[in-house]
Design a protein around this motif. Structure first.
Motif, short mmCIF file in Angstrom:
data_model
loop_
_atom_site.label_atom_id
_atom_site.label_comp_id
_atom_site.label_asym_id
_atom_site.label_seq_id
_atom_site.Cartn_x
_atom_site.Cartn_y
_atom_site.Cartn_z
N UNK A 70 60.36 -64.81 -42.62
CA UNK A 70 60.95 -64.85 -41.29
C UNK A 70 60.51 -63.64 -40.50
N UNK A 71 60.13 -63.84 -39.24
CA UNK A 71 59.70 -62.75 -38.37
C UNK A 71 60.64 -62.67 -37.17
N UNK A 72 61.31 -61.53 -37.03
CA UNK A 72 62.22 -61.28 -35.91
C UNK A 72 61.74 -60.03 -35.17
N UNK A 73 62.33 -59.76 -34.01
CA UNK A 73 61.87 -58.59 -33.26
C UNK A 73 63.04 -57.75 -32.77
N UNK A 74 62.72 -56.47 -32.52
CA UNK A 74 63.63 -55.55 -31.86
C UNK A 74 62.89 -55.01 -30.64
N UNK A 75 63.44 -55.28 -29.46
CA UNK A 75 62.80 -54.88 -28.22
C UNK A 75 63.37 -53.53 -27.77
N UNK A 76 62.50 -52.54 -27.57
CA UNK A 76 62.94 -51.23 -27.09
C UNK A 76 62.91 -51.16 -25.56
N UNK A 77 61.84 -51.67 -24.96
CA UNK A 77 61.64 -51.63 -23.50
C UNK A 77 61.15 -52.99 -23.05
N UNK A 78 61.63 -53.46 -21.92
CA UNK A 78 61.07 -54.65 -21.30
C UNK A 78 60.94 -54.40 -19.80
N UNK A 136 53.99 -63.52 -9.82
CA UNK A 136 52.69 -63.00 -10.21
C UNK A 136 52.72 -61.69 -10.96
N UNK A 137 53.86 -61.30 -11.51
CA UNK A 137 53.96 -60.07 -12.29
C UNK A 137 53.89 -60.40 -13.79
N UNK A 138 53.29 -59.51 -14.55
CA UNK A 138 53.20 -59.69 -15.99
C UNK A 138 54.45 -59.18 -16.68
N UNK A 139 54.97 -59.97 -17.62
CA UNK A 139 56.00 -59.47 -18.53
C UNK A 139 55.33 -58.53 -19.53
N UNK A 140 56.00 -57.41 -19.82
CA UNK A 140 55.43 -56.41 -20.73
C UNK A 140 56.58 -55.77 -21.50
N UNK A 141 56.44 -55.63 -22.80
CA UNK A 141 57.50 -55.06 -23.62
C UNK A 141 56.92 -54.04 -24.60
N UNK A 142 57.84 -53.27 -25.17
CA UNK A 142 57.53 -52.43 -26.34
C UNK A 142 58.51 -52.88 -27.41
N UNK A 143 57.99 -53.34 -28.55
CA UNK A 143 58.86 -53.94 -29.56
C UNK A 143 58.33 -53.70 -30.97
N UNK A 144 59.24 -53.86 -31.91
CA UNK A 144 58.93 -53.88 -33.35
C UNK A 144 59.13 -55.29 -33.86
N UNK A 145 58.52 -55.57 -35.00
CA UNK A 145 58.78 -56.83 -35.70
C UNK A 145 59.39 -56.53 -37.07
N UNK A 146 60.35 -57.36 -37.44
CA UNK A 146 60.97 -57.31 -38.75
C UNK A 146 60.51 -58.53 -39.53
N UNK A 147 59.80 -58.29 -40.61
CA UNK A 147 59.30 -59.38 -41.45
C UNK A 147 60.12 -59.38 -42.74
N UNK A 148 60.83 -60.47 -42.97
CA UNK A 148 61.58 -60.62 -44.22
C UNK A 148 60.76 -61.53 -45.13
#
Length: 290
Positions: A9-17, A50-62
């Motif tokens: 399973x792959x989940x994420x933690x978003x720090x910045x969006x 017309x703006x791009x979505x951009x994030x800073x995130x980690x992934x949690x792989x179980x």
């Protein structure tokens, strides 16, 4: 949301969006150049304005064996300058968001850093009584050997030195670091896939379980538009962040061809995606499909 790779399973933690003017990220991203791609970029990767979505995130792989945290964002209380100034002295709820997934710091078995830029190593450490100490006390931290060789030789005022001092060296000094090379097997079904160019040792993490594949690709692509425009490179304040443009372009093309043929799920550090995406042929390049 497609976040399963076999039994993994792959989940994420978003720090910045955020949303950004595409031209701030890619100098070539004019409205005219983007027009052919908008039908698949909207709404997940591009707003109707017309703006791009951009994030800073980690992934949690179980996996069947471990909890693996891939890339650890900017972190809190980190002094940053230059291209990383926007990620300096943050106060985010990253650890609380990780806890919301049921994961305490001592439950993380492996931290895998695709490369050693500041927005991928920050939560490696936290500030305790004036000292930077590993955030995940029971984890082995995997750092690319080629990245370690390059970044550990930087002068104090060179890009990347700040993050090395407060987010990488304390882990090495705590004897929690593992330096990986190409095709290193992290554990069964989890293997390093080298993708150099953005940095000397940039690497993806290949997941394989139950006949399915996934790739956590770090900064090999900063936005899904690069599926369609694989020669475009991220620019921050006019500074191109990729160190070897030709090598990175080759790595990106190889990843896109591989993912298209294998039907692998792709997960990237800065894509604002709810789950993994599949690379599909589109004209003479590709698109990302959720």
């Amino acid at each position: 949301m497609d976040n399963k790779v076999g039994s993994f399973t792959v989940e994420h933690v978003r720090e910045i969006e955020s949303t950004m003017n595409p031209i701030r990220l890619f100098p070539e991203a004019t409205p005219e150049r983007l027009a052919p791609h908008r039908h698949w970029l909207e709404p997940h990767f591009m707003t109707p304005e017309g703006r791009f979505h951009f994030t800073v995130r980690s992934y949690v792989v179980r996996t069947d064996q471990s909890v693996i945290l891939v890339d650890t964002c900017f972190g809190n209380h980190k002094e940053r300058s230059g291209a990383d100034a926007g990620g300096g002295m943050l106060q985010t709820n990253y650890l609380e968001d990780l806890a919301a997934l049921g994961i305490a710091p001592d439950a993380v078995d492996i931290v895998f850093c695709t490369h050693l830029h500041a927005d991928h190593v920050g939560w490696n450490t936290t500030l305790v009584d004036g000292r930077w100490v590993p955030t995940f006390p029971n984890a082995r931290y995997f750092f690319g050997a080629d990245d370690w060789s390059y970044f550990s030789g930087l002068g104090d005022d060179e890009y990347g030195a700040e993050a090395l001092v407060d987010s990488v060296i304390p882990v090495v000094e705590a004897n929690q670091a593992v330096f990986y090379g190409p095709e290193h097997e992290v554990e069964t079904g989890v293997v390093v896939a080298p993708s150099p160019g953005h940095t000397p040792g940039h690497s993806c993490l290949r997941l394989a379980s139950g006949g399915e594949q996934g790739l956590v690709i770090g900064d090999l692509m900063h936005h899904p538009v690069q599926c369609a425009e694989p020669t475009w490179e991220l620019s921050v304040g006019g500074q191109t962040m990729t160190m070897d443009l030709e090598t990175c372009a080759r790595s990106r093309l190889a990843c896109l061809e591989d993912a298209s043929e294998s039907n692998a799920l792709l997960f990237a550090a800065h894509w604002d995606q709810p789950g993994g995406g599949h690379v599909r042929p589109e004209g003479d390049a590709w698109r990302l499909e959720l």
